[in-house]
Each structure stands twice: as C-alpha cells, then as structure tokens.
Design a protein around this motif. Sequence first.
Motif, mmCIF file in Angstrom:
data_model
loop_
_atom_site.group_PDB
_atom_site.id
_atom_site.type_symbol
_atom_site.label_atom_id
_atom_site.label_comp_id
_atom_site.label_asym_id
_atom_site.label_seq_id
_atom_site.Cartn_x
_atom_site.Cartn_y
_atom_site.Cartn_z
ATOM 1 N N UNK A 1 0.830 -1.208 0.000
ATOM 2 C CA UNK A 1 0.000 0.000 0.000
ATOM 3 C C UNK A 1 0.867 1.261 0.000
ATOM 4 N N UNK A 2 0.585 2.145 -0.954
ATOM 5 C CA UNK A 2 1.375 3.354 -1.091
ATOM 6 C C UNK A 2 2.669 3.184 -1.849
ATOM 7 N N UNK A 3 3.030 1.938 -2.208
ATOM 8 C CA UNK A 3 4.276 1.678 -2.908
ATOM 9 C C UNK A 3 5.449 1.539 -1.958
ATOM 10 N N UNK A 4 6.557 1.063 -2.495
ATOM 11 C CA UNK A 4 7.705 0.767 -1.636
ATOM 12 C C UNK A 4 8.536 2.001 -1.313
ATOM 13 N N UNK A 5 8.513 2.998 -2.178
ATOM 14 C CA UNK A 5 9.352 4.185 -1.966
ATOM 15 C C UNK A 5 8.903 4.907 -0.700
ATOM 16 N N UNK A 6 9.875 5.176 0.140
ATOM 17 C CA UNK A 6 9.702 5.829 1.451
ATOM 18 C C UNK A 6 9.048 4.932 2.495
ATOM 19 N N UNK A 7 8.674 3.703 2.116
ATOM 20 C CA UNK A 7 8.056 2.776 3.067
ATOM 21 C C UNK A 7 8.960 1.590 3.399
ATOM 22 N N UNK A 8 9.625 1.029 2.386
ATOM 23 C CA UNK A 8 10.457 -0.149 2.619
ATOM 24 C C UNK A 8 11.853 0.248 3.088
ATOM 25 N N UNK A 9 12.360 -0.499 4.050
ATOM 26 C CA UNK A 9 13.769 -0.419 4.400
ATOM 27 C C UNK A 9 14.499 -1.566 3.710
ATOM 28 N N UNK A 10 15.798 -1.664 3.917
ATOM 29 C CA UNK A 10 16.582 -2.740 3.289
ATOM 30 C C UNK A 10 16.161 -4.122 3.774
ATOM 31 N N UNK A 11 15.446 -4.179 4.902
ATOM 32 C CA UNK A 11 15.063 -5.481 5.453
ATOM 33 C C UNK A 11 13.895 -6.116 4.703
ATOM 34 N N UNK A 12 13.140 -5.342 3.938
ATOM 35 C CA UNK A 12 11.899 -5.858 3.358
ATOM 36 C C UNK A 12 12.145 -6.825 2.205
ATOM 37 N N UNK A 13 12.988 -6.466 1.258
ATOM 38 C CA UNK A 13 13.150 -7.282 0.049
ATOM 39 C C UNK A 13 13.575 -8.717 0.345
ATOM 40 N N UNK A 14 14.624 -8.956 1.158
ATOM 41 C CA UNK A 14 14.993 -10.355 1.441
ATOM 42 C C UNK A 14 13.917 -11.092 2.230
ATOM 43 N N UNK A 15 13.188 -10.396 3.092
ATOM 44 C CA UNK A 15 12.122 -11.051 3.856
ATOM 45 C C UNK A 15 10.976 -11.472 2.950
ATOM 46 N N UNK A 16 10.655 -10.643 1.973
ATOM 47 C CA UNK A 16 9.602 -11.011 1.032
ATOM 48 C C UNK A 16 10.003 -12.227 0.210
ATOM 49 N N UNK A 17 11.242 -12.235 -0.288
ATOM 50 C CA UNK A 17 11.685 -13.373 -1.102
ATOM 51 C C UNK A 17 11.698 -14.657 -0.278
ATOM 52 N N UNK A 18 12.114 -14.572 0.974
ATOM 53 C CA UNK A 18 12.172 -15.756 1.830
ATOM 54 C C UNK A 18 10.787 -16.333 2.088
ATOM 55 N N UNK A 19 9.761 -15.496 1.950
ATOM 56 C CA UNK A 19 8.390 -15.949 2.191
ATOM 57 C C UNK A 19 7.589 -16.105 0.901
ATOM 58 N N UNK A 20 8.293 -16.139 -0.228
ATOM 59 C CA UNK A 20 7.624 -16.462 -1.484
ATOM 60 C C UNK A 20 6.817 -15.353 -2.097
ATOM 61 N N UNK A 21 7.187 -14.108 -1.889
ATOM 62 C CA UNK A 21 6.452 -12.977 -2.450
ATOM 63 C C UNK A 21 7.316 -12.202 -3.436
ATOM 64 N N UNK A 22 6.654 -11.645 -4.462
ATOM 65 C CA UNK A 22 7.285 -10.660 -5.335
ATOM 66 C C UNK A 22 6.395 -9.425 -5.351
ATOM 67 N N UNK A 23 7.002 -8.263 -5.083
ATOM 68 C CA UNK A 23 6.262 -6.995 -5.045
ATOM 69 C C UNK A 23 6.420 -6.252 -6.360
ATOM 70 N N UNK A 24 5.327 -5.658 -6.849
ATOM 71 C CA UNK A 24 5.357 -4.802 -8.028
ATOM 72 C C UNK A 24 4.645 -3.487 -7.724
#
Length: 292
Positions: free
Chosen positions: A191-214
């Motif tokens: 929600x709201x997109x990743x810019x200004x919301x995601x930190x560096x911790x989000x991308x590897x956590x998503x991949x480890x749980x089988x998600x791809x964000x667009x």
Amino acid sequence: MRHSRIVLSLLFCLLLASGCGTSVNQPQEPAASPAEETPAPSPSRVIAADDLSNLAPDDPGIPVFDRYTLAERRAAGLTTQLPSIEPYRTGKVAYLTFDDGPDGKNTPAILDILRDAGIHATFYVTGIQAETHPEMLRRIYDEGHAIGNHSYDHRYEKLYPNVNGFLAEMEKTDEIIHGIIGVRPLILRAPGGVISHFTDAYAPALRANGYVEHDWNISSADAAPNHPVAQDFIDNIDGQMNGAAATHTAIILMHSSEGHEETVKALPRIIDILRAKGYTFGVITPMTPQPW
C-alpha cells in the motif's frame, strides 16, 4: 370367441405396460445438446509445484498461484523461498492493475468490461474486502485474472513500523484469500508503494516468504483528492504512455473499490488507447518485469 377377445385385450395391456408404446399425452424430454453436456474449459493458470520450480510459463497472460499457505508449507517442510526468476522479455505488454477491492459495484462492472474486451487484469485485493465480498473474489479467480495481496486493511501504521508487521498483515490476508478460492497469491503490492516505506530489510524477507512486489510506472491518478473524472484518467494514461517510462512494460495503477465509478467509465477508452499503441495485455506474476 369371447375367451379369445379377453386374451387379446390382456396381451395389449401387457404391451403398453412394458413400454412398447408411448403415450401421446406424455412426450419424451429431448436429449441434451452436446453444448449443454460439455462444461466450458477453465481459465489457464499455473499452480506452483511443491518446490516452486515451475514458475516460468512463457505466456505473461497466465496467472500464478500457490496451493499452500505459508503455514502449510512450513508444517510440511516445504520451501517458502522463491528460486531465482528470469523476468519476461516479450515486447510491449500492458498490465492493468486494480487496487483496494473487491467491492460489489465497481469490481463487477470492471470484470464485465474486461470480459467483453477479451483481456485479463490483476486485482490487488485487501483481506477485509475479500471477507466482505467473497463471491467477487471467486469471480475474479474463475474468470482467469491474477490476484495479488494488498494487505488486510491498508493501514500504514501496521505495515511500516517494521517488516515483521508487514509480513503478518500479508500472511493474514493470504489465509483469507486461500480460504475463499483455495490458493494464495505469490504477488503483492505494498500500500502506497515501496518508496519511502520499505527499508533494506523488506526485500529479502519477502523473497524468503515467497512474495514478489510490483509497484507501477503508469498512474491513472484515480485516487487523487480533487475528485478527477474519467477523461482525466484517460488523458493521464495516454500522456504517460507516450513517455519513455512505458516503452515495453507498462504497469498501470487504477482502483476497483467503492467510489471509483469514474474509473469504470474510463476503462473502455483506456483499453482502446493501449491497443492502438501496439500493446498486448498481461497479468502480474513473479516473472513480470519490474516497472523501473
């Protein structure tokens, strides 16, 4: 003679009772036609293998789902981490995406337009709306569209303090979606997109749980606060499509929730514009190229 007539009468009655004759007052039902007997083919989709090794269909128009929830994968000792994925490279593809639904008014109207146009789209749904309109989520799935996870109720204060809160909201929504259609998405949109919301911790956590964000690279701006109308959305998309950002992959942001009647009005013209510009239509999957 009288005895013979009695015997003949009894024989005639026995013939009628055995079905050798058909009463004119009770005509037989006509046989069902082959079209009535043969069910329509189900839409194409990919269901992920236990080891997630089959996530590379050639067609960007085929949605991808997982038969297991994350909890089921963990309990069965199956992997939850996506393998390395090669994005599609298939010319000019437009991805119509609709956030925040499903609802009971605009979502079915959008589905009708897509059906009549013969194209599929991607619906990023919230858990709370899926709970409220399960029949609409089933229709999205049954008609061959992609479904993405858009959190439970779109509340930033639960999603963005830390990645654990974000994952908890996504897994909760997965469980709801799985309970309605029997599969879970492998795609999500923050929600709201990743810019200004995601930190560096989000991308590897998503991949480890089988998600791809667009996220998206083309916005209709149909959620702008100044109450824009259908022609504004048409002009926004048409203008952005002429820029360099959408030369090949155009991921287009729209909304299908309550209050977006103008989006419904704009959609047929948006589809016409995209076709005139030489785009085909796809659905978001883990293999969809990122918008930037």
